[in-house]
Design a protein around this motif. Structure first.
Motif, mmCIF file in Angstrom:
data_model
loop_
_atom_site.group_PDB
_atom_site.id
_atom_site.type_symbol
_atom_site.label_atom_id
_atom_site.label_comp_id
_atom_site.label_asym_id
_atom_site.label_seq_id
_atom_site.Cartn_x
_atom_site.Cartn_y
_atom_site.Cartn_z
ATOM 1 N N GLN A 1 11.001 1.471 -10.170
ATOM 2 C CA GLN A 1 9.600 1.417 -10.554
ATOM 3 C C GLN A 1 9.438 1.858 -12.019
ATOM 4 O O GLN A 1 10.257 2.622 -12.548
ATOM 5 N N HIS B 1 1.027 -0.441 -7.158
ATOM 6 C CA HIS B 1 0.829 0.544 -6.095
ATOM 7 C C HIS B 1 -0.640 0.946 -5.967
ATOM 8 O O HIS B 1 -1.098 1.283 -4.882
ATOM 9 N N GLU C 1 -2.164 -2.169 -4.374
ATOM 10 C CA GLU C 1 -1.392 -2.530 -3.180
ATOM 11 C C GLU C 1 -1.332 -4.045 -2.980
ATOM 12 O O GLU C 1 -1.537 -4.570 -1.883
ATOM 13 N N GLU D 1 9.520 0.039 -3.414
ATOM 14 C CA GLU D 1 9.084 0.240 -2.031
ATOM 15 C C GLU D 1 8.676 -1.064 -1.365
ATOM 16 O O GLU D 1 8.701 -1.191 -0.142
ATOM 17 N N LYS D 2 8.303 -2.045 -2.182
ATOM 18 C CA LYS D 2 7.865 -3.344 -1.674
ATOM 19 C C LYS D 2 8.940 -4.371 -1.967
ATOM 20 O O LYS D 2 9.292 -4.618 -3.131
#
Length: 225
Positions: free
Chosen positions: A60, A96, A99, A120-121
């Motif tokens: 990230q 984030h 979202e 995370e995605k």
């Protein structure tokens, strides 16, 4: 290569598009070919490096971003793809804060810092491909799209006839005009396109976009006339 706006190369795209036998003196012939972008914005090469590193390492990156109103926002994002559209660099990234997959103007990233936090995605390639293939410039999210209706006249007819604006476009051609409609998520980029055709382009709708276009014309007239 003196123009870093053509970097990085998409070697697969170049290879696949060259479906022709190449002459032995191809390097000699390249001296007879040049490129000029209609509009370019200088991007810090260090930012490019860090964005590509973020994509490569799946880490990230935190950015400080200036929006259209001049307000700055801090976002934690997961970069997926860089696209150059008419000299403008755009970054497709999972945001984030929102979202969802968002598009950022790279030139509006005023500060950034790399992190060691993993994505995370998991952005699936087919999901990203759909967004890329169905987009006009910075369009992305179909649920937020509005259909714009444009009319071109005069010399602009020959310039826009046959032009592919969007895969879902609708075109009506006569001797006097070309009417084109297609969906956009943001009016910003298409407004620049319409204004570039001067008096030979008109926004027919939606009413909100027509008002924005008229206001911009009045604003220019008030400033320069």
């Amino acid at each position: 290569m003196n123009n870093h706006f053509l970097f990085p190369f998409d070697s697969h795209q170049i290879r696949d598009s060259l479906n022709l036998p190449l002459s032995d003196n191809i390097m000699e012939l390249t001296g007879h070919i040049s490129y000029e972008m209609s509009e370019e914005k200088v991007i810090d090469p260090n930012l490019f490096h860090d964005l590509m590193e973020s994509i490569n390492e799946s880490h990230q990156i935190r950015i400080k971003y200036r929006n259209l109103k001049g307000l700055t926002q801090t976002r934690m994002i997961e970069p997926s793809h860089l696209r150059n559209s008419d000299g403008q660099w755009y970054l497709f990234a999972w945001c984030h804060f929102r979202e969802e997959l968002r598009v950022f103007h790279v030139s509006r990233i005023i500060r950034w810092s790399c992190t060691d936090m993993s994505f995370e995605k998991e952005m699936k390639s087919d999901e990203l491909a759909i967004s890329l293939n169905s987009s006009f410039g910075i369009m992305l999210n179909k649920k937020n799209c509005q259909t714009v209706f444009l009319r071109f006249t005069g010399k602009a007819i020959s310039l826009v006839k046959g032009k592919i604006w969007h895969e879902e476009q609708s075109v009506e051609v006569t001797e006097e005009k070309v009417d084109i409609s297609f969906p956009v998520e943001s009016y910003e980029e298409i407004l620049r396109v319409v204004l570039s055709y001067h008096v030979e382009a008109e926004v027919l709708g939606p009413p909100e976009f027509r008002k924005i276009w008229q206001y911009k014309i009045q604003e220019m007239a008030g400033k320069f006339i």
